[in-house]
Design a protein around this motif. Sequence first.
Motif, PDB file in Angstrom:
ATOM      1  N   GLU A  80     148.160 -35.281  22.241  1.00 52.82           N
ATOM      2  CA  GLU A  80     148.992 -34.482  21.725  1.00 52.82           C
ATOM      3  C   GLU A  80     148.180 -34.276  19.871  1.00 52.82           C
ATOM      4  O   GLU A  80     148.095 -36.326  19.861  1.00 52.82           O
ATOM      5  N   ALA A  81     148.230 -33.665  18.991  1.00 50.76           N
ATOM      6  CA  ALA A  81     147.176 -34.084  17.886  1.00 50.76           C
ATOM      7  C   ALA A  81     148.744 -35.267  17.513  1.00 50.76           C
ATOM      8  O   ALA A  81     149.387 -35.544  17.113  1.00 50.76           O
ATOM      9  N   SER A  82     148.089 -35.924  16.278  1.00 51.23           N
ATOM     10  CA  SER A  82     148.348 -36.491  15.079  1.00 51.23           C
ATOM     11  C   SER A  82     147.610 -37.025  14.354  1.00 51.23           C
ATOM     12  O   SER A  82     146.121 -37.406  14.250  1.00 51.23           O
ATOM     13  N   TRP A  83     148.327 -36.155  12.986  1.00 53.24           N
ATOM     14  CA  TRP A  83     147.245 -37.085  11.334  1.00 53.24           C
ATOM     15  C   TRP A  83     147.715 -37.406  10.385  1.00 53.24           C
ATOM     16  O   TRP A  83     149.001 -37.822  11.289  1.00 53.24           O
ATOM     17  N   ASP A  84     147.596 -37.835   9.460  1.00 54.25           N
ATOM     18  CA  ASP A  84     148.501 -38.385   8.823  1.00 54.25           C
ATOM     19  C   ASP A  84     148.309 -37.524   7.123  1.00 54.25           C
ATOM     20  O   ASP A  84     146.956 -37.390   6.928  1.00 54.25           O
TER      21      ASP A  84
ATOM     22  N   TYR B  63     142.447 -25.982  10.043  1.00 55.07           N
ATOM     23  CA  TYR B  63     141.391 -26.791   9.803  1.00 55.07           C
ATOM     24  C   TYR B  63     141.634 -27.965   9.502  1.00 55.07           C
ATOM     25  O   TYR B  63     143.223 -28.417   8.804  1.00 55.07           O
ATOM     26  N   HIS B  64     140.987 -29.204   9.936  1.00 50.63           N
ATOM     27  CA  HIS B  64     141.612 -30.522   9.839  1.00 50.63           C
ATOM     28  C   HIS B  64     139.880 -31.205   9.140  1.00 50.63           C
ATOM     29  O   HIS B  64     138.961 -31.089   9.793  1.00 50.63           O
ATOM     30  N   GLY B  65     139.751 -31.458   8.334  1.00 49.64           N
ATOM     31  CA  GLY B  65     138.423 -32.176   8.274  1.00 49.64           C
ATOM     32  C   GLY B  65     138.411 -32.916   6.600  1.00 49.64           C
ATOM     33  O   GLY B  65     140.160 -33.491   6.365  1.00 49.64           O
TER      34      GLY B  65
ATOM     35  N   ARG C  76     153.453 -26.274  20.132  1.00 47.31           N
ATOM     36  CA  ARG C  76     153.102 -27.957  19.440  1.00 47.31           C
ATOM     37  C   ARG C  76     151.535 -28.163  19.120  1.00 47.31           C
ATOM     38  O   ARG C  76     151.193 -27.971  20.230  1.00 47.31           O
ATOM     39  N   GLU C  77     151.409 -28.434  18.186  1.00 48.41           N
ATOM     40  CA  GLU C  77     149.707 -28.552  18.377  1.00 48.41           C
ATOM     41  C   GLU C  77     149.113 -29.456  19.118  1.00 48.41           C
ATOM     42  O   GLU C  77     149.888 -30.677  19.245  1.00 48.41           O
ATOM     43  N   MET C  78     147.921 -29.401  19.661  1.00 47.58           N
ATOM     44  CA  MET C  78     147.621 -30.376  20.878  1.00 47.58           C
ATOM     45  C   MET C  78     146.211 -31.231  20.114  1.00 47.58           C
ATOM     46  O   MET C  78     146.107 -30.319  19.102  1.00 47.58           O
ATOM     47  N   ASN C  79     145.091 -31.980  20.331  1.00 43.55           N
ATOM     48  CA  ASN C  79     144.341 -32.536  20.081  1.00 43.55           C
ATOM     49  C   ASN C  79     143.079 -31.441  19.959  1.00 43.55           C
ATOM     50  O   ASN C  79     142.788 -31.424  21.249  1.00 43.55           O
ATOM     51  N   HIS C  80     142.427 -31.483  18.513  1.00 42.11           N
ATOM     52  CA  HIS C  80     141.599 -30.181  18.703  1.00 42.11           C
ATOM     53  C   HIS C  80     140.436 -30.345  19.470  1.00 42.11           C
ATOM     54  O   HIS C  80     139.458 -29.836  20.304  1.00 42.11           O
ATOM     55  N   THR C  81     139.631 -32.075  20.163  1.00 40.15           N
ATOM     56  CA  THR C  81     139.227 -32.513  20.582  1.00 40.15           C
ATOM     57  C   THR C  81     139.406 -32.264  22.119  1.00 40.15           C
ATOM     58  O   THR C  81     138.674 -32.584  23.274  1.00 40.15           O
ATOM     59  N   ASN C  82     140.540 -32.641  22.297  1.00 40.91           N
ATOM     60  CA  ASN C  82     140.706 -32.802  24.441  1.00 40.91           C
ATOM     61  C   ASN C  82     142.158 -32.485  23.574  1.00 40.91           C
ATOM     62  O   ASN C  82     143.229 -33.231  23.450  1.00 40.91           O
TER      63      ASN C  82
HETATM   64  C1  LIG Z   1     141.713 -36.021  18.147  1.00 46.69           C
HETATM   65  O1  LIG Z   1     141.662 -37.086  18.742  1.00 46.69           O
HETATM   66  C2  LIG Z   1     140.379 -37.719  18.042  1.00 46.69           C
HETATM   67  C3  LIG Z   1     139.779 -39.452  18.641  1.00 46.69           C
HETATM   68  O2  LIG Z   1     141.246 -39.787  18.968  1.00 46.69           O
HETATM   69  C4  LIG Z   1     141.034 -38.080  16.367  1.00 46.69           C
HETATM   70  O3  LIG Z   1     139.548 -38.563  15.703  1.00 46.69           O
HETATM   71  C5  LIG Z   1     141.191 -36.819  15.856  1.00 46.69           C
HETATM   72  O4  LIG Z   1     142.082 -37.403  15.020  1.00 46.69           O
HETATM   73  C6  LIG Z   1     142.417 -36.525  17.013  1.00 46.69           C
HETATM   74  N1  LIG Z   1     142.376 -35.251  15.441  1.00 46.69           N
HETATM   75  C7  LIG Z   1     144.497 -34.642  15.577  1.00 46.69           C
HETATM   76  C8  LIG Z   1     143.720 -33.225  15.085  1.00 46.69           C
HETATM   77  O5  LIG Z   1     145.132 -35.173  16.266  1.00 46.69           O
END
Ligand SMILES: *[C@@H]1O[C@H](CO)[C@@H](O)[C@H](O)[C@H]1NC(C)=O
Length: 301
Positions: free
Chosen positions: A127-131, A281-283, A117-123
Amino acid sequence: MFITCCNRFNFMLYTLFLAAIITSASKKSVPIPASSFAKSDNPLRQPFSLHNWTLQLPIGVGSDFETVRNPLLSEPGYGNDFFHLNKPGNAYVFHTPVLPENGVSSENSAFTRTELREMNHTNNKLEASWDTVKGVHYMKVTQSINSISSSTEGKLINFQIHSDCCAVLTVRLFSKPETGVLLFADFDKFANGSLTKIIGADKYPLIENYVLGTIFDLEVVVDNGLVYVYLNGVLKSPKEGYRSNLLAVYFKAGSYSQNVPSATIPATAVNEVSIYKMELYHGDGPYTPPTPSNPTIDSDY
Ligand SMILES: *[C@@H]1O[C@H](CO)[C@@H](O)[C@H](O)[C@H]1NC(C)=O
Ligand SMILES: *[C@@H]1O[C@H](CO)[C@@H](O)[C@H](O)[C@H]1NC(C)=O
Ligand SMILES: *[C@@H]1O[C@H](CO)[C@@H](O)[C@H](O)[C@H]1NC(C)=O
């Protein structure tokens, strides 16, 4: 538009809440069996980084499955019965019995999984969460499906983009007389936030007559609300993109069984996937579309 989805979601939350009250008294952790596999020639190799992931296992109590988090997950040599290196040490194997000994019970959670399960890449504690509507999100998985629980009723999910309520996309392998052994991409009925289609209507074949063990590249691009699925670098989903406006989604990959033991599927049946490589990749993009590929990797799974 979101109402159908979120009422369903609230109902699910409520059900989970009730289930949590009922089971909390008996909640305890199940020991994770150490790998009996332990046969890799290169036990410390790491085919790809697991830093951005957590691992869900097909064991636990009730519907509460065990999760392996970082830093443990990224320790060289980490493994167990369900997740371990293959023999050459160039892939992680996701081994999912439909009902393991200490299995997540089929009463509460019908299906077992060994899944990242994907986690946030900076922390990576978050949990990762994107739209899907905003930015470019890309994932490439080089993998093989080695085993399916039944040749006549087998079903597994090897890739997902999911939110708490709905899936955008699942990639599934079916092994049935009607379909043959078919790998396909399935856009969810809630993929664009409302109930818009008949379940299973938006299916796109990726590989027909799949031979178990064959290695393939699966690439998924989400570009500002449009989703594209590539198999070995060739676009298999609609050219114009599949529209999705789901919020708070994340990637998943591994082996998620869609079978339970039955009169015809023994409790010892197994779904197994090997993953050789993963890229993420997220960007803001733009991105270069995938080009045709032909993954040739030396492996005996
Ligand atoms: C990770 O957390 C940062 C700071 O809350 C957020 O801007 C970023 O979109 C998050 N990235 C993902 C992939 O969840
Ligand atoms: C969602 O999908 C349905 C059916 O394909 C389509 O009619 C509708 O316009 C879509 N909605 C959005 C917001 O893309
Ligand atoms: C985590 O994912 C990001 C992509 O968003 C990537 O740049 C980074 O290298 C990954 N971290 C590791 C340790 O793989």
